[in-house]
Scaffold this active site. Structure first.
Site, short mmCIF file in Angstrom:
data_model
loop_
_atom_site.label_atom_id
_atom_site.label_comp_id
_atom_site.label_asym_id
_atom_site.label_seq_id
_atom_site.Cartn_x
_atom_site.Cartn_y
_atom_site.Cartn_z
N ASP A 45 51.83 1.77 32.69
CA ASP A 45 51.83 2.28 31.33
C ASP A 45 50.87 3.45 31.21
O ASP A 45 49.66 3.29 31.39
CB ASP A 45 51.42 1.15 30.37
CG ASP A 45 51.42 1.61 28.91
OD1 ASP A 45 52.42 1.34 28.22
OD2 ASP A 45 50.42 2.21 28.47
N TYR A 50 46.71 10.75 27.68
CA TYR A 50 45.75 10.29 28.69
C TYR A 50 45.42 11.38 29.71
O TYR A 50 44.40 11.30 30.40
CB TYR A 50 46.27 9.07 29.45
CG TYR A 50 46.57 7.84 28.63
CD1 TYR A 50 46.19 7.73 27.29
CD2 TYR A 50 47.25 6.77 29.19
CE1 TYR A 50 46.49 6.59 26.55
CE2 TYR A 50 47.54 5.63 28.46
CZ TYR A 50 47.17 5.54 27.14
OH TYR A 50 47.48 4.42 26.42
N LYS A 75 54.22 8.02 26.53
CA LYS A 75 54.20 8.04 25.07
C LYS A 75 54.12 9.46 24.51
O LYS A 75 53.50 10.34 25.11
CB LYS A 75 52.98 7.23 24.56
CG LYS A 75 52.85 5.84 25.17
CD LYS A 75 51.64 5.09 24.65
CE LYS A 75 51.39 3.82 25.46
NZ LYS A 75 50.77 4.10 26.77
N HIS A 108 53.43 7.18 19.97
CA HIS A 108 52.10 6.62 20.24
C HIS A 108 51.43 6.07 18.98
O HIS A 108 50.84 4.99 19.02
CB HIS A 108 51.23 7.71 20.87
CG HIS A 108 50.14 7.18 21.73
ND1 HIS A 108 49.69 7.82 22.86
CD2 HIS A 108 49.39 6.05 21.64
CE1 HIS A 108 48.72 7.11 23.43
NE2 HIS A 108 48.52 6.04 22.69
#
Length: 275
Positions: A45, A50, A75, A108
């Site tokens: 994931d 990120y 996401k 998200h």
């Protein structure tokens, strides 16, 4: 060791235990994801925000694991919800991951101040229909957000990924999701270390009774609750430890005692505050 899978409302099957890369340094991501894959994880994931999709992609490519044995989630970030931005965002994520298709693509956050989460969901449906993801879902969406996107499209998300741990179980969200057949993914499943969860008597007692660590006990509680969960760690030993959940089972009393730790203890941001 076989990780159980659960069936989503669109027929896609997802490993119930995966590996998360939230706050994993992009420079370390390839090594850490490689460690996870070697330990036996097949569900990874990540997210555009990120900044480590490329590291995930390099680890996947180097692993030699057949694509159909992997389950990859990424996401859509909040600043890509307007207009056709989601369509560009998925192409960028796929390029970074080195994939033609992800298995699950999530919105998200609803980012309600922007007012674009319904548009984002409409575009997610188009992304799925174009074959760029097998399944679509959301993260951090409350019942009011879920009602809005379903009313606009007639399409129900397959999952809602929310903050969930023993002190904060969001029963209003999980009960609503269950009525609609939306599976819950738990992020921050161990409370992000922001309260002494492992010292709680029910957790410590169950760990002693089963010869397991407190972290394993809490993750097992999630599994038995039916949550999809993906702990993260940078330590190879802890990565393996978090996978070792399927040779024991909490008793009904142990499960209930951990559930009783609920106290409204959110440790992260409220969905109305992230925009």
């Amino acid at each position: 060791m076989s990780i159980p899978t659960v069936e989503l409302n669109d027929g896609v099957r997802i490993p119930q235990l995966g590996f998360g890369v939230f706050k994993v340094d992009p420079a370390d991501t390839e090594r850490i994801v490689t460690d996870a894959l070697e330990a036996g994880y097949r569900h990874i994931d990540t997210a555009a925000i990120y900044g480590n999709e490329e590291g995930v992609g390099r680890a996947l490519a180097a692993s030699g694991i057949p694509r159909d044995e992997l389950f990859i989630t990424t996401k859509l970030w909040n600043d890509r919800q307007a207009g056709d931005e989601p369509l560009a965002a998925i192409d960028e994520s796929l390029a970074k991951l080195g994939l033609e298709q992800v298995d699950l693509y999530l919105v998200h956050w609803p980012a309600p101040k922007g007012g674009n989460y319904v548009n984002a969901w409409e575009k997610m449906v188009a992304i799925r229909d174009a074959g760029k993801t097998r399944s679509i879902g959301v993260s951090n969406h409350l019942p009011e957000h879920l009602r809005d996107i379903i009313a606009a499209t007639g399409v129900t998300p397959s999952v809602d990924q929310i903050e969930l741990h023993p002190a904060y179980q969001q029963r209003d969200v999980t009960d609503f999701a269950a009525e609609l057949g939306i599976r819950i993914e738990a992020w921050g499943p161990l409370g992000q270390g922001k309260y002494p969860l492992f010292d709680e008597t029910p957790v410590a007692a169950a760990a002693a009774a089963h010869g397991k660590t407190p972290a394993q006990v809490v993750l097992r509680w999630h599994i038995q609750e039916g949550n999809i969960v993906f702990p993260k760690s940078n330590s190879p030993a802890r990565i393996r430890e978090n996978l070792d959940l399927f040779d024991f089972e909490l008793t009904a009393d142990e499960q209930a005692a951990i559930t009783a730790l609920e106290r409204g203890g959110r440790v992260s941001a409220h969905p109305s505050e992230v925009n």
